[in-house]
Design an enzyme around this catalytic site. Sequence first.
Site, PDB file in Angstrom:
ATOM      1  N   HIS A  88       0.820  -1.216   0.000  1.00  0.00           N
ATOM      2  CA  HIS A  88       0.000   0.000   0.000  1.00  0.00           C
ATOM      3  C   HIS A  88       0.851   1.263   0.000  1.00  0.00           C
ATOM      4  O   HIS A  88       0.352   2.333  -0.320  1.00  0.00           O
ATOM      5  CB  HIS A  88      -1.053  -0.020   1.114  1.00  0.00           C
ATOM      6  CG  HIS A  88      -0.566   0.309   2.492  1.00  0.00           C
ATOM      7  ND1 HIS A  88      -0.266  -0.656   3.435  1.00  0.00           N
ATOM      8  CD2 HIS A  88      -0.348   1.496   3.104  1.00  0.00           C
ATOM      9  CE1 HIS A  88       0.103  -0.056   4.565  1.00  0.00           C
ATOM     10  NE2 HIS A  88       0.067   1.235   4.384  1.00  0.00           N
ATOM     11  N   ASP A 224       1.213  -7.676   2.328  1.00  0.00           N
ATOM     12  CA  ASP A 224       1.322  -6.240   2.048  1.00  0.00           C
ATOM     13  C   ASP A 224       2.786  -5.797   1.893  1.00  0.00           C
ATOM     14  O   ASP A 224       3.338  -5.133   2.768  1.00  0.00           O
ATOM     15  CB  ASP A 224       0.640  -5.469   3.185  1.00  0.00           C
ATOM     16  CG  ASP A 224       0.333  -4.031   2.804  1.00  0.00           C
ATOM     17  OD1 ASP A 224       0.892  -3.543   1.799  1.00  0.00           O
ATOM     18  OD2 ASP A 224      -0.452  -3.387   3.517  1.00  0.00           O
ATOM     19  N   SER A 652       3.924   2.186   8.551  1.00  0.00           N
ATOM     20  CA  SER A 652       3.739   1.213   7.485  1.00  0.00           C
ATOM     21  C   SER A 652       5.052   0.995   6.766  1.00  0.00           C
ATOM     22  O   SER A 652       5.724   1.949   6.383  1.00  0.00           O
ATOM     23  CB  SER A 652       2.714   1.707   6.478  1.00  0.00           C
ATOM     24  OG  SER A 652       1.456   1.290   6.886  1.00  0.00           O
TER      25      SER A 652
HETATM   26  N1  ARG Z   1      -4.657   0.418   7.483  1.00  0.00           N
HETATM   27  C1  ARG Z   1      -3.359   0.442   6.886  1.00  0.00           C
HETATM   28  C2  ARG Z   1      -2.793   1.875   6.971  1.00  0.00           C
HETATM   29  O1  ARG Z   1      -3.290   2.678   7.661  1.00  0.00           O
HETATM   30  C3  ARG Z   1      -3.368  -0.080   5.501  1.00  0.00           C
HETATM   31  C4  ARG Z   1      -4.045   0.780   4.482  1.00  0.00           C
HETATM   32  C5  ARG Z   1      -4.055   0.268   3.074  1.00  0.00           C
HETATM   33  N2  ARG Z   1      -4.996  -0.780   2.830  1.00  0.00           N
HETATM   34  C6  ARG Z   1      -6.306  -0.597   2.497  1.00  0.00           C
HETATM   35  N3  ARG Z   1      -7.072  -1.657   2.366  1.00  0.00           N
HETATM   36  N4  ARG Z   1      -6.849   0.574   2.291  1.00  0.00           N
HETATM   37  O2  ARG Z   1      -2.222   2.485   6.145  1.00  0.00           O
HETATM   38  N1  GLU Z   2      -1.161   1.265   7.546  1.00  0.00           N
HETATM   39  C1  GLU Z   2      -0.584   2.315   8.344  1.00  0.00           C
HETATM   40  C2  GLU Z   2       0.439   3.132   7.559  1.00  0.00           C
HETATM   41  O1  GLU Z   2       0.264   3.331   6.389  1.00  0.00           O
HETATM   42  C3  GLU Z   2      -0.028   1.717   9.560  1.00  0.00           C
HETATM   43  C4  GLU Z   2      -1.162   1.363  10.410  1.00  0.00           C
HETATM   44  C5  GLU Z   2      -1.262   2.259  11.594  1.00  0.00           C
HETATM   45  O2  GLU Z   2      -1.842   3.350  11.514  1.00  0.00           O
HETATM   46  O3  GLU Z   2      -0.725   1.808  12.608  1.00  0.00           O
HETATM   47  O4  GLU Z   2       1.349   3.702   8.099  1.00  0.00           O
END
Ligand code: ARG
Ligand code: GLU
Length: 717
Positions: A88, A224, A652
Site C-alpha cells: 500500500h 502487504d 507502514s
Molecule cells: N490500514 C493500513 C494503513 O493505515 C493499511 C491501508 C491500506 N490498505 C487498504 N485496504 N486501504 O495504512
Molecule cells: N497502515 C498504516 C500506515 O500506512 C499503519 C497502520 C497504523 O496506523 O498503525 O502507516
Amino acid sequence: MKKKLLWMLSLFGLLSAPMATRADEGMWLPLFLETYNMERMRELGLKLTAEEIYSVNHHSLKDAVMIFGGGCTGELISDQGLLITNHHCGFGEIQAHSTLQHDYLTDGFWAMSKAEELPNPGLSVQFLIRMEDVTQKVLEGIDLETPESQREALIEQRTAQLARQATEGTHYEAYVVPFFGGNEFYLFVEEVFRDVRLVGAPPSAIGKFGGDTDNWMWPRHTGDFSLFRIYAGPDNLPADYSPNNQPYQPRKHFPISLTGGQPGDFTMVFGYPGSTRQYLSSYAVQSIIGTQNPNRIAIRDAKLQIIGQAMESDPGVRIQYAAKQAGVANAWKKWIGESRGLERLDAVAKKQQLEASFLEWAKADPNRQALYGNLLRQYRDAYEQWTPLELAANYFIECGWQLEPLQAAHRFGEFGRISEEEQLEKIEALANYPADHFKNIHLPTDQRITRAMLQLYFQNQTGAWRPAILEQLIQTEFKGELDKFVDEIYRKSIFTDPARLAAFIQNYEPSKSLKVLQKDLVFRLYEGLINHYRQIDAQIAPIEADIARLDRYYIRGLREMFPDKNFYPDANFTLRVAYGQVATYEPADGVVYQTYTTLDGIMAKDNPEIYDYRVPQRLKELHQSKDFGRYAMDGEMRVCFIASNHTTGGNSGSPVIDGNGNLIGVNFDRCWEGTMSDIMYDPEQCRNITLDIRYALFIIDKFAGAGHLVQEMSIVQ
Ligand code: ARG
Ligand code: GLU
C-alpha cells in the site's frame, strides 16, 4: 512513594496500564535508548546494544531504515540497495505503471533483471544521518515571560539557521522539529535519494488480500509488501534519475531471519510514526468522539457507497478508483475503530480524572498555581470555540475541497489576481493537465459523488455555518433544486469534461477567458467555498495557536508532576523505536486472538464472488502441493503476526526486528480494537500487525519465480 502519588501515577499510567503489567507503550527517540529503554528492552530479550541500533559514529541499524515516499517507512534488505516496504506504500507507483494491457495492480510486477526495474519520477527515500537535541540553542534567552509572537519569530529564525549550518558544504538536508508541544527541539540531518525503481509487487489479490473488508483487522492475511531499489550516481551519492546510475551500496542492510516470532518473543519496530496525540485534554477527546469523528464517518460512508458500487460494476473504473477508494476507506475505518476504542476505555473520564489531580497538584503550590491554575478552564473555552469551527473545516474539506471539479478549478484559482503574462505562462504549463486529471475520473460516478457531498454539506451546515455560496447557488439561483444544479455543472462547466477543459486551455485569451472562467458554475462554487474556508481559518488559527500554547504548558506541567515517569514525545514523523512482544489479545469477552495466521486461512477465505477474497490460482497450487521450501514452519506457511508495539500511520513498511537485530517482518497495520492508541494506548488491546517476512520471501521465490532477489539478501537460518 506516597500513596496518593501512586494513585495518581497509576491513573496516568492508565493512559497506559495498571502499574504491574509494565505497559510497553511509547515511541522512543533512538538517541535516548540507553537512558530510558535499554534495561527494559534487554529484559524482554533484546541482545543488541543501543549503539548497534542507533549510532552516529558507527554503522548501525538506523542506516538501513528510511522514509519511503514521504509518508511510509522502508528498509534495506541487500547490499545492492534493494528495499522492502508495504504494497500500500508503493501502491501509487504500481498504479501509475498500470494500464489495462499491463495491469500490474491486478497481475503483479516482477523485474527479472535490473534492466527491467521501473523508474518512478518524484519518488524519493530519506535516510537519517544524525539527530541532535538543539533545545538549548533554540530556546536560549526565551522564558515564560517572552511574548508568544516574539517566541515564535525567534524559534523560526534559529531553527532555520541551525538547519543551514548543519548542511553547509554537504549534500545533506536538515530541519528542526518541535517535541513535547514545543518544550524541546531536535535537529535532523538526512540524505535523500531520488532514483528509486520498482522491482517487484505481488498481485493485489495478495498484496491487498482482504482489501478494505479486512483492513485494520485481525485475523489478517495480507501480503502487504513491495520491493524497490535505490540507485545512486557513480560516486554512490544521491543523483537524479539516469540510466547510468548504479544500485546504491548502503552502509547497512537488514539480515533476515527465517525463524519468526513466538508468543512472548521480543519485537522492535524501527520507523517513522506520523502523528499521535497522547497528551490531549478531555475537551479535545470529547470533541473528537462527540463531533468530528461521527460527521467525518457519515460523510465518507456516503462517498464509499458510491465508489464501491461503481468499482463493482466495471473493471476500468476499478483501476481508476483503486487508490482513491483505499485512501477514503482507510481513514474512515480508522476513525470508527478509534471512536469505539476511546469509548470502551472511557477515555474522556480518564482524562478528566487526570485533569482533576493536575489541578489539585497545581493548587498546592503558588508558583504552579500561577502557571497552571487556569489551564483547564482555558482548554475548555478554547475547545468550545474550536469544535464547530473544526467541523466547518471538515465539511469544507470532505464535501467541498475534495470534489474533483473543484480540484481542477483550483488550478486556475489565482488567475483573477495575476498578470496576463503570468496567466499565459501558467496556461502553457497546464497543457497535459486535462488528460492527467480525467485519467482517474469516471464522470457518472464523479457526478454522483459531487451530488451526495453537496447535499450533505447543505443539510448539515446550517445557519451561519452554511457557506453563502451554497445558499446563493442552490437556494437562490436553482430554487433549492440540487439535482438541477449538479446536472448543470456536469453539462456545462469547463471542469467536468476533458474536451471542454482542453479547449479552454488551448484557446485561452487572457481577459476574454477570464470572464468565461468567472461565470463558470464550478469556478464560482470554488471561489465561494474558498472564501468561506478563509473565514473559518482566520477564526480557528488563533484558537489553535492558543491550544498549542496550552499544550506546551500542560505537557510541561505533567512532566513536572510526574518527575519519575519517562515521557515519550508524540509521534511527529521522526525516527522512533517501539518495542514489545509477540502477544495474543482478547477482542471480546471469551475470545482470544492467536498471534499468527497461515496460508490455510487464506484458502478458507477464498471466494471468487468477492473481489477482496479471490485467491490467485498459482497460490492455490502452491498451497495444494505444500511447496513452501525453507519458508515454512512446522509444515505451515505463516502469513502475518501481531505484537504489542506502539505504532501509527507512517510506521507502514517499518522493519519488525527480533532480539538479534534480524528482520522478521514488515509492519503494515494495527488491530481495530486498538486504533485509539494514537490518543490512548491500552496494552491489553493494542497490537500492530506485521507481515511475516517468510511469506514475502515465499511469494517472491515460489510464487513469482524471482528467487534471484532472495539470493541478494542475507538470510540467517
Ligand atoms: N490500514 C493500513 C494503513 O493505515 C493499511 C491501508 C491500506 N490498505 C487498504 N485496504 N486501504 O495504512
Ligand atoms: N497502515 C498504516 C500506515 O500506512 C499503519 C497502520 C497504523 O496506523 O498503525 O502507516
